[in-house]
Write an enzyme that holds these catalytic residues in place. Sequence first.
Site, mmCIF file in Angstrom:
data_model
loop_
_atom_site.group_PDB
_atom_site.id
_atom_site.type_symbol
_atom_site.label_atom_id
_atom_site.label_comp_id
_atom_site.label_asym_id
_atom_site.label_seq_id
_atom_site.Cartn_x
_atom_site.Cartn_y
_atom_site.Cartn_z
ATOM 1 N N CYS A 16 3.603 2.123 5.005
ATOM 2 C CA CYS A 16 3.574 3.927 4.900
ATOM 3 C C CYS A 16 2.028 3.767 4.796
ATOM 4 O O CYS A 16 0.949 3.554 4.221
ATOM 5 C CB CYS A 16 3.950 4.248 4.362
ATOM 6 S SG CYS A 16 3.418 5.917 3.466
ATOM 7 N N VAL A 17 1.479 4.600 5.954
ATOM 8 C CA VAL A 17 -0.312 4.531 6.473
ATOM 9 C C VAL A 17 -0.249 5.773 6.391
ATOM 10 O O VAL A 17 -0.170 6.782 7.461
ATOM 11 C CB VAL A 17 -0.076 4.076 7.438
ATOM 12 C CG1 VAL A 17 -1.744 3.726 7.700
ATOM 13 C CG2 VAL A 17 -0.043 2.727 8.033
ATOM 14 N N TRP A 41 1.276 -1.304 0.031
ATOM 15 C CA TRP A 41 -0.341 -0.069 -0.431
ATOM 16 C C TRP A 41 0.574 0.989 0.339
ATOM 17 O O TRP A 41 1.958 0.994 1.014
ATOM 18 C CB TRP A 41 -0.738 -0.189 1.179
ATOM 19 C CG TRP A 41 -2.058 1.112 1.493
ATOM 20 C CD1 TRP A 41 -2.059 2.323 1.461
ATOM 21 C CD2 TRP A 41 -3.477 0.125 1.037
ATOM 22 N NE1 TRP A 41 -3.292 2.714 1.018
ATOM 23 C CE2 TRP A 41 -3.890 1.682 1.259
ATOM 24 C CE3 TRP A 41 -4.267 -0.694 0.857
ATOM 25 C CZ2 TRP A 41 -5.710 1.507 1.034
ATOM 26 C CZ3 TRP A 41 -5.908 -1.033 -0.157
ATOM 27 C CH2 TRP A 41 -6.310 0.060 0.424
ATOM 28 N N HIS A 88 -9.725 4.137 9.849
ATOM 29 C CA HIS A 88 -8.867 3.041 9.009
ATOM 30 C C HIS A 88 -7.350 4.063 9.228
ATOM 31 O O HIS A 88 -6.739 2.733 10.231
ATOM 32 C CB HIS A 88 -8.427 2.889 7.523
ATOM 33 C CG HIS A 88 -9.157 2.016 6.754
ATOM 34 N ND1 HIS A 88 -10.674 2.283 6.652
ATOM 35 C CD2 HIS A 88 -8.928 0.573 6.689
ATOM 36 C CE1 HIS A 88 -11.098 1.392 6.134
ATOM 37 N NE2 HIS A 88 -10.135 -0.015 6.286
ATOM 38 N N PHE A 93 9.759 -1.312 13.634
ATOM 39 C CA PHE A 93 8.862 -0.797 13.256
ATOM 40 C C PHE A 93 9.515 0.629 12.709
ATOM 41 O O PHE A 93 9.255 1.488 12.362
ATOM 42 C CB PHE A 93 8.458 -0.053 14.214
ATOM 43 C CG PHE A 93 6.975 0.663 13.835
ATOM 44 C CD1 PHE A 93 5.419 0.260 14.059
ATOM 45 C CD2 PHE A 93 6.334 2.248 13.970
ATOM 46 C CE1 PHE A 93 4.594 0.976 13.654
ATOM 47 C CE2 PHE A 93 5.705 2.570 13.872
ATOM 48 C CZ PHE A 93 4.243 2.483 13.916
ATOM 49 N N PHE A 96 -1.970 -3.290 7.959
ATOM 50 C CA PHE A 96 -2.285 -4.083 9.028
ATOM 51 C C PHE A 96 -1.658 -5.530 8.311
ATOM 52 O O PHE A 96 -1.408 -6.154 10.386
ATOM 53 C CB PHE A 96 -3.529 -4.300 8.462
ATOM 54 C CG PHE A 96 -4.389 -5.204 9.931
ATOM 55 C CD1 PHE A 96 -5.228 -4.119 10.424
ATOM 56 C CD2 PHE A 96 -5.346 -5.959 9.743
ATOM 57 C CE1 PHE A 96 -5.770 -4.893 11.886
ATOM 58 C CE2 PHE A 96 -5.939 -6.598 10.545
ATOM 59 C CZ PHE A 96 -5.968 -5.763 11.747
ATOM 60 N N GLU A 97 -0.758 -5.984 7.494
ATOM 61 C CA GLU A 97 -0.426 -7.867 7.528
ATOM 62 C C GLU A 97 1.107 -7.620 7.592
ATOM 63 O O GLU A 97 1.342 -8.377 7.783
ATOM 64 C CB GLU A 97 -0.562 -7.905 5.841
ATOM 65 C CG GLU A 97 -2.093 -8.086 5.876
ATOM 66 C CD GLU A 97 -3.379 -7.214 5.524
ATOM 67 O OE1 GLU A 97 -2.348 -5.930 4.583
ATOM 68 O OE2 GLU A 97 -4.399 -7.466 5.702
ATOM 69 N N GLU A 117 -9.808 10.315 5.079
ATOM 70 C CA GLU A 117 -10.981 10.347 5.873
ATOM 71 C C GLU A 117 -11.752 9.175 6.691
ATOM 72 O O GLU A 117 -12.281 9.735 8.026
ATOM 73 C CB GLU A 117 -11.834 10.908 4.756
ATOM 74 C CG GLU A 117 -11.814 11.925 4.080
ATOM 75 C CD GLU A 117 -11.853 12.991 4.036
ATOM 76 O OE1 GLU A 117 -13.078 13.588 4.526
ATOM 77 O OE2 GLU A 117 -10.673 14.365 4.237
ATOM 78 N N ARG A 177 9.669 11.688 4.002
ATOM 79 C CA ARG A 177 10.789 10.735 4.834
ATOM 80 C C ARG A 177 10.952 9.332 4.286
ATOM 81 O O ARG A 177 11.757 8.363 4.718
ATOM 82 C CB ARG A 177 9.343 10.418 5.865
ATOM 83 C CG ARG A 177 9.899 11.708 6.815
ATOM 84 C CD ARG A 177 8.224 12.026 7.426
ATOM 85 N NE ARG A 177 8.160 13.170 8.401
ATOM 86 C CZ ARG A 177 7.808 14.536 7.930
ATOM 87 N NH1 ARG A 177 7.259 14.690 6.070
ATOM 88 N NH2 ARG A 177 8.247 15.150 9.013
HETATM 89 C C1 DLZ Z 1 -7.485 -0.326 4.432
HETATM 90 C C2 DLZ Z 1 -6.351 0.942 4.545
HETATM 91 C C3 DLZ Z 1 -6.233 2.279 4.299
HETATM 92 C C4 DLZ Z 1 -7.695 2.997 3.894
HETATM 93 N N1 DLZ Z 1 -5.261 3.220 4.156
HETATM 94 C C5 DLZ Z 1 -3.983 1.849 4.230
HETATM 95 C C6 DLZ Z 1 -3.204 2.896 3.728
HETATM 96 O O1 DLZ Z 1 -3.039 4.293 4.418
HETATM 97 N N2 DLZ Z 1 -1.024 2.644 4.583
HETATM 98 C C7 DLZ Z 1 -1.685 1.107 4.504
HETATM 99 O O2 DLZ Z 1 -0.473 0.215 4.722
HETATM 100 N N3 DLZ Z 1 -2.430 0.006 4.120
HETATM 101 C C8 DLZ Z 1 -4.107 0.719 3.853
HETATM 102 N N4 DLZ Z 1 -4.873 -0.118 3.623
HETATM 103 C C9 DLZ Z 1 -4.970 -1.961 4.273
HETATM 104 C C10 DLZ Z 1 -4.813 -2.248 5.247
HETATM 105 O O3 DLZ Z 1 -3.361 -2.143 5.804
HETATM 106 C C11 DLZ Z 1 -4.916 -3.438 4.957
HETATM 107 O O4 DLZ Z 1 -4.421 -4.451 4.386
HETATM 108 C C12 DLZ Z 1 -6.251 -4.030 5.028
HETATM 109 O O5 DLZ Z 1 -7.151 -3.636 6.007
HETATM 110 C C13 DLZ Z 1 -6.389 -5.771 4.932
HETATM 111 O O6 DLZ Z 1 -6.466 -5.955 5.966
#
Ligand code: DLZ
Length: 158
Positions: free
Chosen positions: A89-90, A31, A97, A122, A66-67, A94, A136
């Site tokens: 990277c998260v 992601w 999540h 981490f 998340f994984e 809006e 970054r």
């Molecule tokens: C669903 C989601 C969202 C909205 N945003 C991100 C993000 O910014 N960065 C990231 O690494 N993953 C995101 N995901 C996916 C979740 O990490 C995960 O893969 C899904 O919820 C399935 O478990």
Amino acid sequence: MASSEKNLSSFSGSNVGDVSKKKFGIVVSEWNEEVTEALFQGAYGVLVKHGVNRDNIIRKNVPGSFELSLASQWLAQQEDIDAVISLGCVIQGETKHFDFICQAVANGITEVGLKYNKPVIFGVLTTNNKKQALERAGGKHGNKGDEAAITAIKMLGF
Ligand code: DLZ
């Protein structure tokens, strides 16, 4: 060490021992791939620069941050792997999540390190937008991937 004004990749040289015989796992979230690929390149480059054999750097991709915890556990439970680096990277959106993912991955990675008694690093950027993330991931604030790799190396020299 890290602040919005600092280059995040500045670190002191203490506890940097010989890691040439060590084996590292790197988990990379797909992601925001442009960012996480840059994090991976940074981490990989630091490990190689410190003498780690390329064959001893095991990369695994996961769909999202998340994984990262579970995949980090799969690597950490392998006896020959000395340290795991989790890269993601998260980006704040809006939805809720952001909070759920950041909290879950921070807790998950911590638990894996404690369970397997190994450094599990981490290396997850949690930013308001993509621009901040890119700053970054090889931009003006350094590379969190570099920082994650040097953290793993330093923990092995503890
Ligand atoms: C669903 C989601 C969202 C909205 N945003 C991100 C993000 O910014 N960065 C990231 O690494 N993953 C995101 N995901 C996916 C979740 O990490 C995960 O893969 C899904 O919820 C399935 O478990």
